[in-house]
Design an enzyme around this catalytic site. Structure first.
Site, PDB file in Angstrom:
ATOM      1  CB  ILE A 134      -1.050  -0.045   1.278  1.00 38.53           C
ATOM      2  CG1 ILE A 134      -2.242   0.933   1.119  1.00 38.53           C
ATOM      3  CG2 ILE A 134      -0.088   0.386   2.526  1.00 38.53           C
ATOM      4  CD1 ILE A 134      -3.260   0.626   2.112  1.00 38.53           C
ATOM      5  CG  HIS A 150       8.896  -6.278   1.527  1.00 35.78           C
ATOM      6  ND1 HIS A 150       8.099  -4.986   1.702  1.00 35.78           N
ATOM      7  CD2 HIS A 150       8.952  -6.434   2.864  1.00 35.78           C
ATOM      8  CE1 HIS A 150       7.720  -4.869   2.886  1.00 35.78           C
ATOM      9  NE2 HIS A 150       8.098  -5.731   3.647  1.00 35.78           N
ATOM     10  N   GLY A 182      13.245  -4.657  12.098  1.00 40.14           N
ATOM     11  CA  GLY A 182      12.416  -3.871  11.646  1.00 40.14           C
ATOM     12  C   GLY A 182      11.102  -4.168  11.107  1.00 40.14           C
ATOM     13  CD  GLN A 183       7.911  -9.427  10.799  1.00 37.88           C
ATOM     14  OE1 GLN A 183       8.576 -10.051  11.563  1.00 37.88           O
ATOM     15  NE2 GLN A 183       6.912  -9.894  10.468  1.00 37.88           N
ATOM     16  CG  HIS A 239       5.614  -9.427   4.704  1.00 35.97           C
ATOM     17  ND1 HIS A 239       5.212  -9.340   6.255  1.00 35.97           N
ATOM     18  CD2 HIS A 239       6.140  -7.947   4.706  1.00 35.97           C
ATOM     19  CE1 HIS A 239       5.901  -8.441   7.046  1.00 35.97           C
ATOM     20  NE2 HIS A 239       6.547  -7.569   6.108  1.00 35.97           N
ATOM     21  CG  ASN A 299      11.953  -6.025   6.942  1.00 36.88           C
ATOM     22  OD1 ASN A 299      13.474  -5.980   6.713  1.00 36.88           O
ATOM     23  ND2 ASN A 299      11.047  -4.905   6.279  1.00 36.88           N
TER      24      ASN A 299
HETATM   25  P1  AMP Z   1       7.295  -4.825   7.136  1.00 34.78           P
HETATM   26  O1  AMP Z   1       8.084  -3.427   7.897  1.00 34.78           O
HETATM   27  O2  AMP Z   1       8.364  -5.707   6.290  1.00 34.78           O
HETATM   28  O3  AMP Z   1       6.724  -5.492   8.207  1.00 34.78           O
HETATM   29  O4  AMP Z   1       6.515  -4.465   6.083  1.00 34.78           O
HETATM   30  C1  AMP Z   1       5.003  -4.162   6.189  1.00 34.78           C
HETATM   31  C2  AMP Z   1       4.585  -3.540   4.907  1.00 34.78           C
HETATM   32  O5  AMP Z   1       3.177  -3.950   4.647  1.00 34.78           O
HETATM   33  C3  AMP Z   1       4.745  -2.097   4.567  1.00 34.78           C
HETATM   34  O6  AMP Z   1       5.610  -1.934   3.709  1.00 34.78           O
HETATM   35  C4  AMP Z   1       3.515  -1.562   4.596  1.00 34.78           C
HETATM   36  O7  AMP Z   1       3.275  -0.442   3.714  1.00 34.78           O
HETATM   37  C5  AMP Z   1       2.681  -2.707   4.006  1.00 34.78           C
HETATM   38  N1  AMP Z   1       1.232  -2.555   4.238  1.00 34.78           N
HETATM   39  C6  AMP Z   1       0.700  -2.324   5.422  1.00 34.78           C
HETATM   40  N2  AMP Z   1      -0.612  -2.553   5.609  1.00 34.78           N
HETATM   41  C7  AMP Z   1      -0.857  -2.988   4.264  1.00 34.78           C
HETATM   42  C8  AMP Z   1      -2.086  -3.083   3.520  1.00 34.78           C
HETATM   43  N3  AMP Z   1      -3.306  -2.899   4.118  1.00 34.78           N
HETATM   44  N4  AMP Z   1      -2.121  -3.281   2.095  1.00 34.78           N
HETATM   45  C9  AMP Z   1      -1.093  -3.562   1.665  1.00 34.78           C
HETATM   46  N5  AMP Z   1       0.159  -3.338   2.194  1.00 34.78           N
HETATM   47  C10 AMP Z   1       0.212  -2.985   3.582  1.00 34.78           C
END
Ligand code: AMP
Ligand code: ZN
Length: 116
Positions: free
Chosen positions: A32, A102, A93-94, A100, A87
């Site tokens: 997002i 990226h 930094g998660q 997930h 992460n």
């Molecule tokens: P992390 O910091 O690796 O946990 O990454 C979490 C990621 O989830 C971040 O890049 C956010 O932009 C993404 N994110 C959070 N909420 C949503 C959502 N509803 N839809 C898509 N991506 C999201």
């Protein structure tokens, strides 16, 4: 499954997302808040908080995600390559605690760690 996990809700279709791919084990959707022209994430449908909790029983789905990543990346226009980021835990930094991967690419992707 975790009732209050945002990525479990996305995988169940309870929260809208820009879906890239889905099968019985894996859900893939655009971030997002992208950090590059192409930025999507692969998640397992099972609720695994992070790589810190990964065990032998998760090997198949984690392997499937890694093999799927380049196929989807190429379909998204990243034939020249992409960055893969996982992460893991607060120390990594998660922010969302559902594992997930990226996939980030397009434009200028700088070296990952800036050396001083
Ligand atoms: P992390 O910091 O690796 O946990 O990454 C979490 C990621 O989830 C971040 O890049 C956010 O932009 C993404 N994110 C959070 N909420 C949503 C959502 N509803 N839809 C898509 N991506 C999201
Ligand atoms: Zn979850």
């Amino acid at each position: 499954m975790s009732e209050d996990c945002i990525f479990c809700k996305i995988a169940r279709g309870e929260i809208p997302s820009k879906k890239v791919y889905e099968d019985e084990d894996v859900f893939v959707f655009h971030d997002i808040n992208p950090v590059a022209p192409v930025h999507f994430m692969l998640i397992p449908k099972i609720h695994l908080p992070s790589l810190l909790e990964a065990e032998e029983c998760h090997a198949a789905v984690l392997g499937k995600m890694l093999v799927l990543a380049p196929k989807l990346a190429k379909e998204q226009g990243l034939e020249k390559g992409f960055r893969t980021v996982i992460n893991s835990g607060k120390g990594g930094g998660q922010e969302v605690f559902h594992l997930h991967i990226h996939i980030i690419g397009g434009g200028n992707i700088p070296p990952m760690v800036k050396r001083t």
